[in-house]
Design a protein around this motif. Structure first.
Motif, PDB file in Angstrom:
ATOM      1  N   HIS A  66     -47.720 -22.670  24.508  1.00 48.11           N
ATOM      2  CA  HIS A  66     -49.021 -23.312  24.287  1.00 48.11           C
ATOM      3  C   HIS A  66     -49.401 -23.214  22.808  1.00 48.11           C
ATOM      4  O   HIS A  66     -49.159 -22.198  22.150  1.00 48.11           O
ATOM      5  N   GLU A  67     -50.039 -24.259  22.302  1.00 46.07           N
ATOM      6  CA  GLU A  67     -50.374 -24.300  20.881  1.00 46.07           C
ATOM      7  C   GLU A  67     -51.396 -23.234  20.478  1.00 46.07           C
ATOM      8  O   GLU A  67     -51.500 -22.875  19.301  1.00 46.07           O
ATOM      9  N   ASP A  68     -52.136 -22.700  21.432  1.00 47.14           N
ATOM     10  CA  ASP A  68     -53.119 -21.665  21.129  1.00 47.14           C
ATOM     11  C   ASP A  68     -52.554 -20.242  21.225  1.00 47.14           C
ATOM     12  O   ASP A  68     -53.269 -19.274  21.002  1.00 47.14           O
ATOM     13  N   SER A  69     -51.278 -20.134  21.544  1.00 43.67           N
ATOM     14  CA  SER A  69     -50.646 -18.833  21.723  1.00 43.67           C
ATOM     15  C   SER A  69     -50.307 -18.190  20.380  1.00 43.67           C
ATOM     16  O   SER A  69     -49.681 -18.817  19.513  1.00 43.67           O
ATOM     17  N   ASN A  70     -50.687 -16.937  20.208  1.00 44.50           N
ATOM     18  CA  ASN A  70     -50.303 -16.208  19.002  1.00 44.50           C
ATOM     19  C   ASN A  70     -48.794 -16.060  18.900  1.00 44.50           C
ATOM     20  O   ASN A  70     -48.218 -16.160  17.815  1.00 44.50           O
ATOM     21  N   HIS A  71     -48.148 -15.821  20.038  1.00 44.63           N
ATOM     22  CA  HIS A  71     -46.690 -15.680  20.007  1.00 44.63           C
ATOM     23  C   HIS A  71     -46.011 -16.986  19.623  1.00 44.63           C
ATOM     24  O   HIS A  71     -45.011 -16.974  18.898  1.00 44.63           O
ATOM     25  N   THR A  72     -46.537 -18.105  20.082  1.00 47.85           N
ATOM     26  CA  THR A  72     -45.954 -19.394  19.699  1.00 47.85           C
ATOM     27  C   THR A  72     -45.965 -19.561  18.189  1.00 47.85           C
ATOM     28  O   THR A  72     -44.966 -19.985  17.587  1.00 47.85           O
ATOM     29  N   SER A  73     -47.078 -19.210  17.556  1.00 48.30           N
ATOM     30  CA  SER A  73     -47.171 -19.322  16.097  1.00 48.30           C
ATOM     31  C   SER A  73     -46.170 -18.408  15.411  1.00 48.30           C
ATOM     32  O   SER A  73     -45.445 -18.824  14.498  1.00 48.30           O
ATOM     33  N   ALA A  74     -46.115 -17.152  15.848  1.00 47.30           N
ATOM     34  CA  ALA A  74     -45.200 -16.199  15.222  1.00 47.30           C
ATOM     35  C   ALA A  74     -43.742 -16.595  15.431  1.00 47.30           C
ATOM     36  O   ALA A  74     -42.920 -16.484  14.517  1.00 47.30           O
TER      37      ALA A  74
ATOM     38  N   VAL B 128     -52.466 -18.112  28.130  1.00 48.91           N
ATOM     39  CA  VAL B 128     -52.067 -19.518  28.241  1.00 48.91           C
ATOM     40  C   VAL B 128     -50.558 -19.573  28.483  1.00 48.91           C
ATOM     41  O   VAL B 128     -49.846 -18.601  28.228  1.00 48.91           O
ATOM     42  N   PRO B 129     -50.038 -20.700  28.981  1.00 48.66           N
ATOM     43  CA  PRO B 129     -48.604 -20.795  29.264  1.00 48.66           C
ATOM     44  C   PRO B 129     -47.760 -20.597  28.005  1.00 48.66           C
ATOM     45  O   PRO B 129     -48.204 -20.864  26.884  1.00 48.66           O
ATOM     46  N   GLU B 130     -46.545 -20.124  28.220  1.00 48.17           N
ATOM     47  CA  GLU B 130     -45.600 -19.948  27.117  1.00 48.17           C
ATOM     48  C   GLU B 130     -45.429 -21.266  26.364  1.00 48.17           C
ATOM     49  O   GLU B 130     -45.283 -22.325  26.968  1.00 48.17           O
TER      50      GLU B 130
ATOM     51  N   ALA C  24     -65.566 -18.081  23.129  1.00 48.49           N
ATOM     52  CA  ALA C  24     -64.244 -18.536  22.678  1.00 48.49           C
ATOM     53  C   ALA C  24     -63.433 -18.970  23.888  1.00 48.49           C
ATOM     54  O   ALA C  24     -63.649 -18.472  24.994  1.00 48.49           O
ATOM     55  N   PRO C  25     -62.503 -19.904  23.693  1.00 51.23           N
ATOM     56  CA  PRO C  25     -61.718 -20.395  24.829  1.00 51.23           C
ATOM     57  C   PRO C  25     -60.694 -19.388  25.332  1.00 51.23           C
ATOM     58  O   PRO C  25     -60.225 -18.530  24.575  1.00 51.23           O
ATOM     59  N   HIS C  26     -60.364 -19.502  26.608  1.00 49.14           N
ATOM     60  CA  HIS C  26     -59.273 -18.780  27.252  1.00 49.14           C
ATOM     61  C   HIS C  26     -59.602 -17.313  27.560  1.00 49.14           C
ATOM     62  O   HIS C  26     -60.211 -16.612  26.766  1.00 49.14           O
ATOM     63  N   GLU C  27     -59.159 -16.898  28.729  1.00 48.06           N
ATOM     64  CA  GLU C  27     -59.088 -15.476  29.055  1.00 48.06           C
ATOM     65  C   GLU C  27     -58.021 -14.873  28.156  1.00 48.06           C
ATOM     66  O   GLU C  27     -57.073 -15.557  27.755  1.00 48.06           O
ATOM     67  N   ARG C  28     -58.137 -13.590  27.853  1.00 48.35           N
ATOM     68  CA  ARG C  28     -57.229 -12.995  26.884  1.00 48.35           C
ATOM     69  C   ARG C  28     -56.766 -11.612  27.307  1.00 48.35           C
ATOM     70  O   ARG C  28     -57.479 -10.906  28.014  1.00 48.35           O
TER      71      ARG C  28
ATOM     72  N   THR D  74     -47.925 -13.888  30.288  1.00 51.87           N
ATOM     73  CA  THR D  74     -49.048 -14.745  30.703  1.00 51.87           C
ATOM     74  C   THR D  74     -48.740 -15.536  31.968  1.00 51.87           C
ATOM     75  O   THR D  74     -49.387 -16.542  32.249  1.00 51.87           O
ATOM     76  N   LYS D  75     -47.784 -15.080  32.757  1.00 50.61           N
ATOM     77  CA  LYS D  75     -47.380 -15.851  33.935  1.00 50.61           C
ATOM     78  C   LYS D  75     -48.111 -15.447  35.206  1.00 50.61           C
ATOM     79  O   LYS D  75     -48.141 -16.198  36.181  1.00 50.61           O
ATOM     80  N   GLY D  76     -48.684 -14.248  35.231  1.00 47.49           N
ATOM     81  CA  GLY D  76     -49.403 -13.789  36.416  1.00 47.49           C
ATOM     82  C   GLY D  76     -50.901 -13.841  36.198  1.00 47.49           C
ATOM     83  O   GLY D  76     -51.394 -14.616  35.381  1.00 47.49           O
TER      84      GLY D  76
END
Length: 246
Positions: free
Chosen positions: A84-92, A80-82, A181-185, A112-114
């Motif tokens: 994004h609320e579902d991003s693990n990195h965003t939470s950390a 997901v885009p940088e 589950a949502p989103h490609e990972r 996650t840009k490409g």
């Protein structure tokens, strides 16, 4: 010596807060005991890691860690885009990394840009640079700690049932597109996780009782049951997940 799930150490704690606190203590100890170089930590997503991040961000806890000797990676990430609320990195980043004195160059979010495939290859290059080798070698673990969760379907990281990435034997990073589950990972593969001094599962909540029992048995029919480590495996579970009275 390789450790599989049948030989994991299980520590049952009172609740999710106690699990998060125990994980914080393990991280502090790991950084303190690291003799050379930086402690390479692969973070996971989920509710219990969020509790962990909040604990580590407390000034009295954060000051127990020399953050200049920590290098942060991720076990998996939703593509997901940088921000994004579902991003693990965003939470950390929100709960921990923006609040402690860790150099930005030592934080390695999954790109996650490409395309997912291109981003997985890019992250492999990041890991190779940190590791100093292009091939995983026994006795030279890629990670000091890999944190993992446990899904009610038996998945861990983004190693979901039925996904082709479960068969990956050489690449360190792969792509998963779960139907449940949502989103490609992007996800670390079994070989990358195995190249670790310590794998820690954080398992909380009564809905994890059946799957935790299968995990502890080393059930090879679920993705989490196939995890191995060249070091140790530890399961930190709360009493609810272990099916024990609190």
């Amino acid at each position: 010596m390789t450790t599989d799930m049948r030989y994991a150490v299980v520590d049952v704690l009172k609740d999710a807060d106690a699990v998060a606190m125990k994980m914080a203590e393990l991280l502090i100890e790991t950084v303190r005991n690291k003799r050379d170089g930086k402690a390479r930590i692969a973070l996971s997503g989920g509710s219990t890691p969020k509790k962990l991040f909040s604990i580590l961000a407390r000034p009295e806890v954060a000051q127990q860690i020399d953050w200049s000797r920590v290098e942060i990676f991720y076990g998996d990430e939703r593509h997901v885009p940088e921000g994004h609320e579902d991003s693990n990195h965003t939470s950390a980043k929100t709960l921990l990394l923006s609040k402690v004195a860790i150099p930005a160059a030592q934080i390695h979010p999954m790109p996650t840009k490409g395309t997912a495939q291109a981003d997985a290859a890019q992250y492999q290059t990041v890991l190779e640079h940190a590791y100093g080798r292009k091939t995983l070698e026994a006795g030279h673990p890629l990670f000091d700690i890999v944190m993992l969760g446990l899904g009610t379907d038996g998945h861990t990281a983004s190693l979901f049932p039925g996904e082709a990435v479960l068969q990956e034997k050489t690449a360190w990073v792969g792509v998963s597109a779960p139907k449940t589950a949502p989103h490609e990972r992007l996800t670390l593969t079994y070989p990358a996780i195995a190249s670790s001094k310590l794998v820690v599962f954080l398992v909380t909540g009564e809905n994890k009782v059946p799957m935790l029992a299968r995990l502890r048995q080393g059930d090879g029919s679920i993705p989490s049951g196939c995890i191995v480590s060249e070091g140790e495996i530890l399961i930190l579970a709360d009493s609810a997940a272990a099916g024990e009275p609190s």
